[in-house]
Design a protein around this motif. Sequence first.
Motif, PDB file in Angstrom:
ATOM      1  N   SER A  66       0.608  -1.239   0.022  1.00 17.89           N
ATOM      2  CA  SER A  66       0.030  -0.111   0.093  1.00 17.89           C
ATOM      3  C   SER A  66       0.786   1.258  -0.118  1.00 17.89           C
ATOM      4  CB  SER A  66      -1.063   0.099   0.949  1.00 17.89           C
ATOM      5  OG  SER A  66      -0.119   0.121   2.432  1.00 17.89           O
ATOM      6  N   GLY A  67       2.191   1.188   0.326  1.00 21.50           N
ATOM      7  CA  GLY A  67       3.071   2.151   0.153  1.00 21.50           C
ATOM      8  C   GLY A  67       3.158   2.604   1.546  1.00 21.50           C
ATOM      9  N   VAL A  68       2.681   2.185   2.663  1.00 20.71           N
ATOM     10  CA  VAL A  68       2.917   2.811   4.133  1.00 20.71           C
ATOM     11  C   VAL A  68       4.007   2.492   4.641  1.00 20.71           C
ATOM     12  CG1 VAL A  68       1.651   2.598   6.324  1.00 20.71           C
ATOM     13  CG2 VAL A  68       0.232   2.689   4.532  1.00 20.71           C
ATOM     14  N   ALA A  69       4.846   1.254   4.447  1.00 25.04           N
ATOM     15  CA  ALA A  69       5.896   0.847   5.128  1.00 25.04           C
ATOM     16  C   ALA A  69       6.759   0.432   4.013  1.00 25.04           C
ATOM     17  CB  ALA A  69       5.720  -0.242   5.790  1.00 25.04           C
ATOM     18  N   PHE A  70       8.180   0.845   4.501  1.00 23.54           N
ATOM     19  CA  PHE A  70       9.317   0.257   3.555  1.00 23.54           C
ATOM     20  C   PHE A  70       9.995  -1.217   4.172  1.00 23.54           C
ATOM     21  CE2 PHE A  70      13.843   0.160   2.093  1.00 23.54           C
ATOM     22  CZ  PHE A  70      13.759   0.214   0.972  1.00 23.54           C
ATOM     23  N   VAL A  71      10.162  -1.928   3.565  1.00 24.29           N
ATOM     24  CA  VAL A  71      10.707  -3.186   4.131  1.00 24.29           C
ATOM     25  C   VAL A  71      11.996  -3.450   3.082  1.00 24.29           C
ATOM     26  CG1 VAL A  71      10.394  -5.799   4.350  1.00 24.29           C
ATOM     27  CG2 VAL A  71       8.647  -4.178   4.246  1.00 24.29           C
ATOM     28  N   ARG A  72      12.966  -3.873   4.261  1.00 25.37           N
ATOM     29  CA  ARG A  72      14.445  -4.547   3.643  1.00 25.37           C
ATOM     30  C   ARG A  72      15.015  -5.395   4.270  1.00 25.37           C
ATOM     31  NH1 ARG A  72      19.013  -2.665   6.066  1.00 25.37           N
ATOM     32  NH2 ARG A  72      18.700  -1.448   7.997  1.00 25.37           N
ATOM     33  N   ALA A  73      15.680  -6.084   3.358  1.00 25.77           N
ATOM     34  CA  ALA A  73      16.280  -7.507   4.145  1.00 25.77           C
ATOM     35  C   ALA A  73      17.751  -7.020   4.663  1.00 25.77           C
ATOM     36  CB  ALA A  73      16.303  -8.775   3.216  1.00 25.77           C
ATOM     37  N   GLU A  74      17.999  -7.671   6.070  1.00 30.27           N
ATOM     38  CA  GLU A  74      19.427  -7.529   6.440  1.00 30.27           C
ATOM     39  C   GLU A  74      19.594  -8.884   6.938  1.00 30.27           C
ATOM     40  OE1 GLU A  74      21.120  -4.983   9.732  1.00 30.27           O
ATOM     41  OE2 GLU A  74      20.956  -3.576   8.026  1.00 30.27           O
ATOM     42  N   GLY A  75      20.648  -9.569   6.409  1.00 29.14           N
ATOM     43  CA  GLY A  75      20.642 -10.983   6.599  1.00 29.14           C
ATOM     44  C   GLY A  75      19.507 -11.708   6.764  1.00 29.14           C
ATOM     45  N   ARG A  76      19.166 -12.507   7.885  1.00 30.68           N
ATOM     46  CA  ARG A  76      18.005 -12.964   8.036  1.00 30.68           C
ATOM     47  C   ARG A  76      16.954 -12.060   8.765  1.00 30.68           C
ATOM     48  NH1 ARG A  76      18.116 -18.361   8.405  1.00 30.68           N
ATOM     49  NH2 ARG A  76      16.543 -18.752  10.126  1.00 30.68           N
ATOM     50  N   LYS A  77      17.159 -10.809   8.954  1.00 27.17           N
ATOM     51  CA  LYS A  77      15.999  -9.961   9.609  1.00 27.17           C
ATOM     52  C   LYS A  77      15.320  -9.667   8.377  1.00 27.17           C
ATOM     53  CE  LYS A  77      18.367  -8.615  13.811  1.00 27.17           C
ATOM     54  NZ  LYS A  77      19.008  -7.471  14.402  1.00 27.17           N
ATOM     55  N   CYS A  78      14.117  -8.906   8.663  1.00 29.64           N
ATOM     56  CA  CYS A  78      13.323  -8.246   7.844  1.00 29.64           C
ATOM     57  C   CYS A  78      13.008  -7.004   8.424  1.00 29.64           C
ATOM     58  CB  CYS A  78      11.970  -8.957   7.423  1.00 29.64           C
ATOM     59  SG  CYS A  78      10.956  -8.153   6.462  1.00 29.64           S
ATOM     60  N   LEU A  79      13.612  -5.958   8.046  1.00 33.85           N
ATOM     61  CA  LEU A  79      13.503  -4.286   8.771  1.00 33.85           C
ATOM     62  C   LEU A  79      12.443  -3.832   8.044  1.00 33.85           C
ATOM     63  CD1 LEU A  79      17.196  -3.871   9.399  1.00 33.85           C
ATOM     64  CD2 LEU A  79      15.562  -4.867  11.031  1.00 33.85           C
ATOM     65  N   ILE A  80      11.677  -2.979   8.870  1.00 38.52           N
ATOM     66  CA  ILE A  80      10.505  -2.386   8.482  1.00 38.52           C
ATOM     67  C   ILE A  80      10.348  -1.104   9.109  1.00 38.52           C
ATOM     68  CG2 ILE A  80       7.892  -2.298   8.257  1.00 38.52           C
ATOM     69  CD1 ILE A  80       7.763  -5.282   8.545  1.00 38.52           C
ATOM     70  N   SER A  81      10.193  -0.035   7.995  1.00 35.89           N
ATOM     71  CA  SER A  81      10.152   1.470   8.504  1.00 35.89           C
ATOM     72  C   SER A  81       8.723   1.954   7.777  1.00 35.89           C
ATOM     73  CB  SER A  81      11.358   2.271   8.273  1.00 35.89           C
ATOM     74  OG  SER A  81      11.737   2.199   6.830  1.00 35.89           O
ATOM     75  N   LEU A  82       8.422   3.210   8.337  1.00 34.93           N
ATOM     76  CA  LEU A  82       7.344   4.006   7.810  1.00 34.93           C
ATOM     77  C   LEU A  82       7.871   4.640   6.545  1.00 34.93           C
ATOM     78  CD1 LEU A  82       5.238   5.602  10.713  1.00 34.93           C
ATOM     79  CD2 LEU A  82       4.543   3.988   8.947  1.00 34.93           C
TER      80      LEU A  82
END
Length: 104
Positions: A66-82
């Motif tokens: 929907s464009g509310v959050a940005f998701v990026r992978a860092e190793g095994r983590k899935c990091l999310i920000s507004l």
Amino acid sequence: MAPSRAYIHPETDEISLPRVLFALSEPLRLAMVQKLAADGEVDSIDLGPDLPRSTLTHHTSLLRESGVAFVRAEGRKCLISLRRDDLNARFPGVLDSVLAGAQE
């Protein structure tokens, strides 16, 4: 080494108000957005530590699509920000209004 996961995000001008409002209309996703607003970038697990992985993935994917959050992978983590700047560019004040209304 396995390739990093790549996530597709809508461009700023592709973010639509109906999709944003739909994403924010569900109480669990709204709580996730409140946590992102308060804490900044977080590991997806921190958005729903008691949720089944499939439920967490569903809700975070909807926020991303929907464009509310940005998701990026860092190793095994899935990091999310507004995507606060992008949302404010498209719909000034909408995110802040929704978040303020959710506090009441």
